[in-house]
Enzyme design. Structure first.
Site: not given
Ligand code: 5GP
Length: 175
Positions: A42-43, A97-98, A101, A129, A150-151, A157, A163
């Site tokens: 959803k992000g 993507e939002d 990470d 990040k 974490f943001v 969210d 959100r």
């Molecule tokens: P990744 O697979 O790169 O670790 O994570 C991607 C997903 O993790 C993002 O689409 C998001 O939904 C969630 N995510 C990663 N870091 C954060 C953060 O700092 N805040 C929030 N709200 N979601 C995050």
């Protein structure tokens, strides 16, 4: 939410200006092509809504849904719970993507979309990040590089909340 402190990190104005630039870059690359913009739910929904309005060419929209997180920690396992509704074969695709990470979700989704044989695939993430990456992850368009905290806000969210904040904030526990 109780016992949480929100520290503003990226303002509404900064987001608006950056999204307009990202939209212009996508317009330059894909103008006149058969474009489909794929949002990751959803992000990304708020970023997605602003970004498509900043792209000046005909396009269609689709969404994928993934889950990989509980609380503030990634489970490390990506699952698709909503898939593309139409074929992207031969089309020019922008994956939105939002936040990147660990990079696992973006890499997983890139492979997933490439399996559907698009003509071109451009990846865009509002946030990245760099210090959290667990695997090499190349993102074509990045809005902002942020510290490994974490943001929330602007679609992102914490346990389903925040959100609706129009800006990005760091969350910390004040216990
Ligand atoms: P990744 O697979 O790169 O670790 O994570 C991607 C997903 O993790 C993002 O689409 C998001 O939904 C969630 N995510 C990663 N870091 C954060 C953060 O700092 N805040 C929030 N709200 N979601 C995050």
């Amino acid at each position: 939410m109780e016992n949480l402190r929100l520290s503003p990190l990226i303002s509404e104005d900064e987001i608006r200006n950056r999204v307009v630039k990202l939209g212009a870059t996508i317009t330059d690359k894909f103008k006149g092509k058969d474009v489909v913009v794929v949002g990751v739910l959803k992000g990304s929904f708020m970023f997605f809504a602003d970004l498509i309005r900043a792209i000046d060419t005909d396009l269609s929209c689709d969404f994928v849904g993934v889950s990989s997180y509980s609380g503030t920690q990634s489970s490390g396992e990506v699952k698709i719970n909503l898939d593309l509704s139409r074929s992207i074969k031969g089309r020019h695709v922008v994956l939105v993507e939002d936040i990147v990470d660990t990079g696992l979700t973006m890499n997983y989704l890139r492979r997933h979309l490439e399996n559907h044989k698009p003509q071109a695939l451009l990846t865009a993430s509002l946030l990245l990040k760099p210090d959290a990456l667990k695997e090499k992850c190349e993102v074509d368009l990045v809005g902002f590089k942020i510290p490994n905290d974490f943001v929330v806000g602007y679609g992102l969210d914490y346990q389903g909340y925040f959100r609706n904040l129009p800006y990005i904030a760091q969350v910390s526990n004040i216990n």
